[in-house]
Scaffold this motif. Structure first.
Motif, PDB file in Angstrom:
ATOM      1  N   MET A  17      46.698  48.222  45.490  1.00  0.00           N
ATOM      2  CA  MET A  17      47.421  46.939  45.876  1.00  0.00           C
ATOM      3  C   MET A  17      47.621  47.107  43.990  1.00  0.00           C
ATOM      4  N   LEU A  18      46.798  47.008  43.499  1.00  0.00           N
ATOM      5  CA  LEU A  18      47.083  46.387  42.147  1.00  0.00           C
ATOM      6  C   LEU A  18      46.741  47.352  41.107  1.00  0.00           C
ATOM      7  N   SER A  19      46.664  48.610  41.606  1.00  0.00           N
ATOM      8  CA  SER A  19      46.513  49.730  40.465  1.00  0.00           C
ATOM      9  C   SER A  19      47.839  49.737  39.210  1.00  0.00           C
ATOM     10  N   MET A  20      48.972  49.466  39.739  1.00  0.00           N
ATOM     11  CA  MET A  20      49.869  49.305  39.515  1.00  0.00           C
ATOM     12  C   MET A  20      49.776  48.740  37.771  1.00  0.00           C
ATOM     13  N   LEU A  21      49.256  47.943  38.002  1.00  0.00           N
ATOM     14  CA  LEU A  21      48.809  46.142  36.649  1.00  0.00           C
ATOM     15  C   LEU A  21      47.616  46.187  36.035  1.00  0.00           C
ATOM     16  N   ASP A  22      47.110  47.970  36.269  1.00  0.00           N
ATOM     17  CA  ASP A  22      46.482  48.429  35.056  1.00  0.00           C
ATOM     18  C   ASP A  22      46.837  48.220  33.219  1.00  0.00           C
ATOM     19  N   GLY A  23      46.385  47.644  32.885  1.00  0.00           N
ATOM     20  CA  GLY A  23      46.744  47.749  31.081  1.00  0.00           C
ATOM     21  C   GLY A  23      48.292  46.701  30.846  1.00  0.00           C
ATOM     22  N   GLU A  24      48.694  45.992  31.697  1.00  0.00           N
ATOM     23  CA  GLU A  24      49.528  44.828  31.718  1.00  0.00           C
ATOM     24  C   GLU A  24      49.839  43.895  31.981  1.00  0.00           C
ATOM     25  N   PRO A  25      49.178  43.504  30.359  1.00  0.00           N
ATOM     26  CA  PRO A  25      48.674  41.971  29.827  1.00  0.00           C
ATOM     27  C   PRO A  25      48.994  40.662  30.536  1.00  0.00           C
ATOM     28  N   ALA A  26      50.529  40.818  30.814  1.00  0.00           N
ATOM     29  CA  ALA A  26      50.703  39.325  31.524  1.00  0.00           C
ATOM     30  C   ALA A  26      50.331  39.711  32.927  1.00  0.00           C
ATOM     31  N   ALA A  27      49.963  40.651  33.320  1.00  0.00           N
ATOM     32  CA  ALA A  27      49.625  41.019  34.657  1.00  0.00           C
ATOM     33  C   ALA A  27      47.707  40.461  35.003  1.00  0.00           C
ATOM     34  N   GLU A  28      47.330  40.601  33.372  1.00  0.00           N
ATOM     35  CA  GLU A  28      46.185  40.913  33.570  1.00  0.00           C
ATOM     36  C   GLU A  28      45.738  39.393  34.058  1.00  0.00           C
ATOM     37  N   ALA A  29      46.156  38.746  32.623  1.00  0.00           N
ATOM     38  CA  ALA A  29      46.075  37.372  32.325  1.00  0.00           C
ATOM     39  C   ALA A  29      46.214  36.490  33.608  1.00  0.00           C
ATOM     40  N   VAL A  30      47.463  36.983  34.606  1.00  0.00           N
ATOM     41  CA  VAL A  30      47.585  36.087  36.351  1.00  0.00           C
ATOM     42  C   VAL A  30      46.038  36.208  37.243  1.00  0.00           C
ATOM     43  N   LEU A  31      45.559  37.938  36.770  1.00  0.00           N
ATOM     44  CA  LEU A  31      43.948  38.797  37.427  1.00  0.00           C
ATOM     45  C   LEU A  31      43.299  37.416  37.129  1.00  0.00           C
ATOM     46  N   ALA A  32      42.897  37.385  35.666  1.00  0.00           N
ATOM     47  CA  ALA A  32      41.980  36.064  35.478  1.00  0.00           C
ATOM     48  C   ALA A  32      42.012  35.066  35.721  1.00  0.00           C
ATOM     49  N   ALA A  33      42.939  33.997  35.745  1.00  0.00           N
ATOM     50  CA  ALA A  33      43.271  33.267  36.596  1.00  0.00           C
ATOM     51  C   ALA A  33      43.052  33.127  38.057  1.00  0.00           C
ATOM     52  N   ALA A  34      43.145  33.995  38.602  1.00  0.00           N
ATOM     53  CA  ALA A  34      42.494  33.759  39.569  1.00  0.00           C
ATOM     54  C   ALA A  34      41.377  33.757  40.251  1.00  0.00           C
ATOM     55  N   GLN A  35      40.134  34.760  39.255  1.00  0.00           N
ATOM     56  CA  GLN A  35      39.385  34.844  39.546  1.00  0.00           C
ATOM     57  C   GLN A  35      38.621  33.978  39.129  1.00  0.00           C
ATOM     58  N   ALA A  36      38.948  33.039  38.108  1.00  0.00           N
ATOM     59  CA  ALA A  36      38.146  31.878  38.196  1.00  0.00           C
ATOM     60  C   ALA A  36      38.920  30.903  38.533  1.00  0.00           C
ATOM     61  N   VAL A  37      39.810  30.892  39.555  1.00  0.00           N
ATOM     62  CA  VAL A  37      40.031  29.464  40.535  1.00  0.00           C
ATOM     63  C   VAL A  37      38.843  30.070  41.778  1.00  0.00           C
ATOM     64  N   LEU A  38      38.997  31.538  42.550  1.00  0.00           N
ATOM     65  CA  LEU A  38      38.028  32.548  43.366  1.00  0.00           C
ATOM     66  C   LEU A  38      36.694  32.591  43.618  1.00  0.00           C
ATOM     67  N   GLY A  39      36.248  32.398  42.178  1.00  0.00           N
ATOM     68  CA  GLY A  39      34.539  32.931  41.094  1.00  0.00           C
ATOM     69  C   GLY A  39      34.486  34.919  42.413  1.00  0.00           C
ATOM     70  N   ARG A  40      35.944  34.947  41.718  1.00  0.00           N
ATOM     71  CA  ARG A  40      36.108  36.658  41.926  1.00  0.00           C
ATOM     72  C   ARG A  40      36.902  37.545  41.714  1.00  0.00           C
ATOM     73  N   ASP A  41      36.165  38.642  41.064  1.00  0.00           N
ATOM     74  CA  ASP A  41      37.525  39.585  40.478  1.00  0.00           C
ATOM     75  C   ASP A  41      37.550  40.538  41.928  1.00  0.00           C
ATOM     76  N   LEU A  42      39.295  40.052  41.384  1.00  0.00           N
ATOM     77  CA  LEU A  42      40.635  40.448  41.850  1.00  0.00           C
ATOM     78  C   LEU A  42      40.156  41.934  42.409  1.00  0.00           C
ATOM     79  N   GLN A  43      40.452  42.894  41.297  1.00  0.00           N
ATOM     80  CA  GLN A  43      40.520  44.112  41.257  1.00  0.00           C
ATOM     81  C   GLN A  43      39.178  45.009  42.007  1.00  0.00           C
ATOM     82  N   GLN A  44      37.533  44.160  41.806  1.00  0.00           N
ATOM     83  CA  GLN A  44      36.513  44.723  42.659  1.00  0.00           C
ATOM     84  C   GLN A  44      36.781  44.520  43.879  1.00  0.00           C
ATOM     85  N   LEU A  45      37.187  43.376  44.481  1.00  0.00           N
ATOM     86  CA  LEU A  45      37.458  42.785  45.837  1.00  0.00           C
ATOM     87  C   LEU A  45      38.223  44.308  46.370  1.00  0.00           C
ATOM     88  N   VAL A  46      39.737  44.141  46.060  1.00  0.00           N
ATOM     89  CA  VAL A  46      40.568  44.955  46.634  1.00  0.00           C
ATOM     90  C   VAL A  46      40.379  46.254  46.992  1.00  0.00           C
TER      91      VAL A  46
END
Length: 305
Positions: A17-46
């Motif tokens: 579900m996240l594969s299409m976002l690879d290499g998209e800076p704006a998307a990766e910034a959101v996922l990094a913010a999510a990881q900071a909140v959750l303490g988990r790498d969403l790409q790895q989790l998914v």
């Protein structure tokens, strides 16, 4: 061309579900913010898949993060939407997409929403999609089995929620009437009175958050009407946890507000299919139906000025 954006709810998470976002800076910034909140790498989790991504407390922040990431990657390449509509927790994601919440806030609120719901209904419960029987006919059956209509998708397309033990008897009787029933990948009876205790808790969280009035209106799931103010956003977002979601009304509002093109942010195309069934003349697709975000941009560009 008038664009509307659809933000789906949980149940269709998958490892890609996240594969299409690879290499998209704006998307990766959101996922990094999510990881900071959750303490988990969403790409790895998914990518691990399994039951974990369907757990309430994981699924809700995951969906909000993935939809905001997708929209962040697309936003500057598409026309400004006329309206956003979110299905269940997708309604919370919709506010983030309008800019009314930032990435950290929406992920944290989604996690806290899920935790409040789990506390309100600790016993085993869930949702069933029911097709081929009207709400009028279904309502007395729900009362008999102590379950409730959680979502109205169309005249004869509904979602019923309740305790797992009660849903078993309900499913047996309704199946005998010829209705189609599909268990949903949701482990709690969302949008039923079993979640009443979560409503004031989430309202307080929203009230104390950085939520702003949406610049672009968001449709309220409880009544299908547009939301323009912060107070109505707090009220409708909290109430929909334990009240029936009127998604059919939301679909009607999208049409009434002049939308001619609708884009669903993924990870599935369930909302797109529902809209196409009701309004086959509308141009409706999901990001999940494309191979790349550029394909999404080009498709919308072909729909006219």
């Amino acid at each position: 061309m008038t664009l509307g954006i659809l933000c789906p709810g949980q149940g269709a998470q998958h490892p890609d579900m996240l594969s299409m976002l690879d290499g998209e800076p704006a998307a990766e910034a959101v996922l990094a913010a999510a990881q900071a909140v959750l303490g988990r790498d969403l790409q790895q989790l998914v990518s691990q898949g399994g039951d974990e991504i369907h757990r309430n407390v994981v699924a809700q922040p995951l969906l909000c993060a993935s939809q905001l990431a997708t929209w962040s990657a697309l936003r500057d390449r598409l026309p400004t939407p006329r309206v956003f509509a979110g299905y269940s927790v997708g309604e919370l994601a919709a506010y983030a997409c309008t800019g009314a919440l930032n990435a950290r806030e929406v992920v944290d609120l989604a996690r806290r929403r899920a935790e409040a719901m789990d506390r309100a209904c600790p016993e085993s419960s869930g949702l069933l999609a029911v097709r081929g029987i009207t709400q009028e006919r279904l309502t007395p059956l729900c009362r008999r089995h102590r379950v409730e209509i959680a979502i109205v998708n169309d005249v004869d397309r509904l979602v019923v929620g309740g305790r797992s033990a009660d849903l078993i008897g309900f499913q047996q009787e309704v199946s005998g009437l010829g209705a189609g029933i599909t268990p949903m990948m949701v482990s709690i009876a969302s949008h039923t009175s079993l979640l009443n205790d979560a409503v004031p808790e989430f309202a307080a969280l929203l009230g104390g958050s950085g939520l702003q009035a949406p610049v672009v209106p968001v449709l309220a799931g409880v009544d299908g009407g547009p939301v323009f103010t912060r107070q109505r956003a707090v009220d409708t977002l909290s109430r929909q946890i334990a009240r029936t979601v009127q998604w059919a009304a939301c679909i009607g509002s999208l049409r009434e507000m002049g939308c001619t093109v609708l884009l669903e942010l993924g990870p599935c195309n369930g909302l797109s299919r529902m809209v196409r069934d009701r309004y086959p003349d509308l141009a409706v697709r999901s990001v999940a139906e494309f191979r790349s975000l550029q394909g999404v941009v080009e498709w919308i560009g072909r729909q006219g000025p």
